[in-house]
Scaffold this active site. Sequence first.
Site, PDB file in Angstrom:
ATOM      1  N   ASN A  94      47.661 -70.675  39.279  1.00 54.41           N
ATOM      2  CA  ASN A  94      47.491 -69.218  39.280  1.00 54.41           C
ATOM      3  C   ASN A  94      46.092 -68.755  38.881  1.00 54.41           C
ATOM      4  O   ASN A  94      45.644 -67.717  39.351  1.00 54.41           O
ATOM      5  CB  ASN A  94      48.544 -68.618  38.324  1.00 54.41           C
ATOM      6  CG  ASN A  94      48.153 -67.250  37.849  1.00 54.41           C
ATOM      7  OD1 ASN A  94      48.290 -66.266  38.582  1.00 54.41           O
ATOM      8  ND2 ASN A  94      47.621 -67.152  36.626  1.00 54.41           N
ATOM      9  N   SER A 145      45.812 -64.290  47.677  1.00 48.26           N
ATOM     10  CA  SER A 145      45.582 -62.848  47.499  1.00 48.26           C
ATOM     11  C   SER A 145      45.699 -62.154  48.850  1.00 48.26           C
ATOM     12  O   SER A 145      45.375 -62.736  49.888  1.00 48.26           O
ATOM     13  CB  SER A 145      44.179 -62.616  46.947  1.00 48.26           C
ATOM     14  OG  SER A 145      43.837 -61.251  47.057  1.00 48.26           O
ATOM     15  N   TYR A 159      35.219 -64.291  47.281  1.00 48.04           N
ATOM     16  CA  TYR A 159      36.609 -64.389  46.804  1.00 48.04           C
ATOM     17  C   TYR A 159      37.551 -64.601  47.991  1.00 48.04           C
ATOM     18  O   TYR A 159      38.448 -65.449  47.956  1.00 48.04           O
ATOM     19  CB  TYR A 159      36.944 -63.089  46.066  1.00 48.04           C
ATOM     20  CG  TYR A 159      38.366 -62.969  45.575  1.00 48.04           C
ATOM     21  CD1 TYR A 159      38.778 -63.622  44.423  1.00 48.04           C
ATOM     22  CD2 TYR A 159      39.286 -62.151  46.237  1.00 48.04           C
ATOM     23  CE1 TYR A 159      40.086 -63.473  43.947  1.00 48.04           C
ATOM     24  CE2 TYR A 159      40.587 -62.004  45.770  1.00 48.04           C
ATOM     25  CZ  TYR A 159      40.976 -62.667  44.622  1.00 48.04           C
ATOM     26  OH  TYR A 159      42.260 -62.522  44.159  1.00 48.04           O
ATOM     27  N   LYS A 163      40.279 -67.638  48.679  1.00 45.92           N
ATOM     28  CA  LYS A 163      41.727 -67.402  48.712  1.00 45.92           C
ATOM     29  C   LYS A 163      42.362 -67.758  50.061  1.00 45.92           C
ATOM     30  O   LYS A 163      43.539 -68.108  50.120  1.00 45.92           O
ATOM     31  CB  LYS A 163      42.021 -65.947  48.340  1.00 45.92           C
ATOM     32  CG  LYS A 163      41.749 -65.639  46.867  1.00 45.92           C
ATOM     33  CD  LYS A 163      42.726 -66.385  45.959  1.00 45.92           C
ATOM     34  CE  LYS A 163      42.580 -66.038  44.501  1.00 45.92           C
ATOM     35  NZ  LYS A 163      43.543 -66.716  43.640  1.00 45.92           N
TER      36      LYS A 163
HETATM   37  P1  NAI Z   1      43.824 -62.356  34.850  1.00 43.34           P
HETATM   38  O1  NAI Z   1      42.325 -62.269  34.788  1.00 43.34           O
HETATM   39  O2  NAI Z   1      44.635 -61.345  34.090  1.00 43.34           O
HETATM   40  O3  NAI Z   1      44.264 -63.817  34.411  1.00 43.34           O
HETATM   41  C1  NAI Z   1      43.626 -64.951  34.905  1.00 43.34           C
HETATM   42  C2  NAI Z   1      43.601 -66.020  33.853  1.00 43.34           C
HETATM   43  O4  NAI Z   1      42.883 -67.141  34.385  1.00 43.34           O
HETATM   44  C3  NAI Z   1      42.872 -65.586  32.575  1.00 43.34           C
HETATM   45  O5  NAI Z   1      43.650 -65.857  31.432  1.00 43.34           O
HETATM   46  C4  NAI Z   1      41.611 -66.426  32.586  1.00 43.34           C
HETATM   47  O6  NAI Z   1      41.131 -66.766  31.290  1.00 43.34           O
HETATM   48  C5  NAI Z   1      42.041 -67.652  33.385  1.00 43.34           C
HETATM   49  N1  NAI Z   1      40.896 -68.357  33.945  1.00 43.34           N
HETATM   50  C6  NAI Z   1      39.829 -67.805  34.578  1.00 43.34           C
HETATM   51  N2  NAI Z   1      38.935 -68.759  34.875  1.00 43.34           N
HETATM   52  C7  NAI Z   1      39.435 -69.936  34.416  1.00 43.34           C
HETATM   53  C8  NAI Z   1      38.950 -71.268  34.403  1.00 43.34           C
HETATM   54  N3  NAI Z   1      37.758 -71.595  34.905  1.00 43.34           N
HETATM   55  N4  NAI Z   1      39.723 -72.222  33.857  1.00 43.34           N
HETATM   56  C9  NAI Z   1      40.919 -71.914  33.305  1.00 43.34           C
HETATM   57  N5  NAI Z   1      41.423 -70.674  33.273  1.00 43.34           N
HETATM   58  C10 NAI Z   1      40.676 -69.683  33.818  1.00 43.34           C
HETATM   59  O7  NAI Z   1      44.198 -62.356  36.402  1.00 43.34           O
HETATM   60  P2  NAI Z   1      45.492 -61.865  37.201  1.00 43.34           P
HETATM   61  O8  NAI Z   1      45.213 -60.500  37.681  1.00 43.34           O
HETATM   62  O9  NAI Z   1      46.718 -62.162  36.441  1.00 43.34           O
HETATM   63  O10 NAI Z   1      45.403 -62.813  38.482  1.00 43.34           O
HETATM   64  C11 NAI Z   1      46.019 -64.080  38.535  1.00 43.34           C
HETATM   65  C12 NAI Z   1      45.818 -64.655  39.914  1.00 43.34           C
HETATM   66  O11 NAI Z   1      46.341 -63.749  40.878  1.00 43.34           O
HETATM   67  C13 NAI Z   1      44.353 -64.883  40.294  1.00 43.34           C
HETATM   68  O12 NAI Z   1      44.243 -66.078  41.021  1.00 43.34           O
HETATM   69  C14 NAI Z   1      44.035 -63.694  41.164  1.00 43.34           C
HETATM   70  O13 NAI Z   1      43.003 -63.950  42.074  1.00 43.34           O
HETATM   71  C15 NAI Z   1      45.364 -63.477  41.864  1.00 43.34           C
HETATM   72  N6  NAI Z   1      45.535 -62.125  42.374  1.00 43.34           N
HETATM   73  C16 NAI Z   1      45.686 -61.054  41.518  1.00 43.34           C
HETATM   74  C17 NAI Z   1      45.852 -59.785  42.040  1.00 43.34           C
HETATM   75  C18 NAI Z   1      46.028 -58.588  41.167  1.00 43.34           C
HETATM   76  O14 NAI Z   1      46.204 -57.480  41.704  1.00 43.34           O
HETATM   77  N7  NAI Z   1      46.016 -58.727  39.847  1.00 43.34           N
HETATM   78  C19 NAI Z   1      45.839 -59.550  43.487  1.00 43.34           C
HETATM   79  C20 NAI Z   1      45.674 -60.723  44.273  1.00 43.34           C
HETATM   80  C21 NAI Z   1      45.536 -61.967  43.727  1.00 43.34           C
END
Ligand code: NAI
Length: 263
Positions: A94, A145, A159, A163
């Site tokens: 994720n 995404s 990005y 994805k």
């Molecule tokens: P978020 O930013 O709230 O959580 C992502 C987590 O990944 C964070 O805890 C962060 O510390 C961790 N992370 C980032 N880089 C890292 C690394 N190098 N190594 C280990 N951990 C790392 O993000 P969210 O919004 O929960 O998104 C989760 C996934 O869903 C992502 O892949 C995002 O691209 C995808 N996504 C989210 C959408 C949204 O509307 N929130 C829409 C489409 C996709």
Amino acid sequence: MPIRKLISLKGKSSLVTGAASGIGEATAHRLAEAGSDLYLVDINEEKLHDVKKSLSEIYDVAIEAFKIDLGKKNEVDSLWEELKGREPDILVNNAGIYNFRDFIEVDEPFLRKTLAVNLESIFWMCQHMISSRMDSGGTIINVSSIEAILPFAKGLVHYDISKIGVIGLTRALAREYGRRGFRVNAVVPGGIETPSVEKLKKEAILKLKLDIIKTGSIFKNRLPLGRMGKPDEVARIILVLATDLASYVNGAIIPVDGGFLSS
Ligand code: NAI
């Protein structure tokens, strides 16, 4: 089989990346609720610790946390070395980063980092999972995404390519390893109100980033359900894919976007 058995993950273990926030954190909650032991992975040690603590207070499952930078292959390798002999039954890839930058302004380190965290890490995580469980199989859920399918926001070309790569990887692995007992699927979230999305919104307003504010407003108006989604609404679909409820689902790319891709 009764529904409570189909949805039960008792006796299983799940690894969730990006578990310290948003969709990953919500997913960890649902998997634990279904009875799965957890390996939580994130780069943010402090938040990871907090999530582990709050999960332990609610669920009676074993939980371990690993501070890993998924963008570094050597750290991914060390993680699986540590998990040798107790590899997870379920892998949820994720973690992801979505930093906006104009296509023209993208330089090599920025592109490399986006691809390393969002795509290459999933490639290596899947490779470890499949090679270590070749005889027992397993379940993989990757997080893509809506941007991969319908590029919408400006400044996310880097990005978007990461994805869409996740979708290619998911389908190729589903085809190649189905007979070895692996199911590999992807969810395609869009418009989910997570801490990072909230932060982006606030920054856009404070710094008067008109492009982002405008895109956000057009996006919201186009949403067929008329509202943004919650992290748990993605987590529930990941849960279904992780369980035997989805025993015949393989290579599926499932939008969880309030209908945005159909609008
Ligand atoms: P978020 O930013 O709230 O959580 C992502 C987590 O990944 C964070 O805890 C962060 O510390 C961790 N992370 C980032 N880089 C890292 C690394 N190098 N190594 C280990 N951990 C790392 O993000 P969210 O919004 O929960 O998104 C989760 C996934 O869903 C992502 O892949 C995002 O691209 C995808 N996504 C989210 C959408 C949204 O509307 N929130 C829409 C489409 C996709």
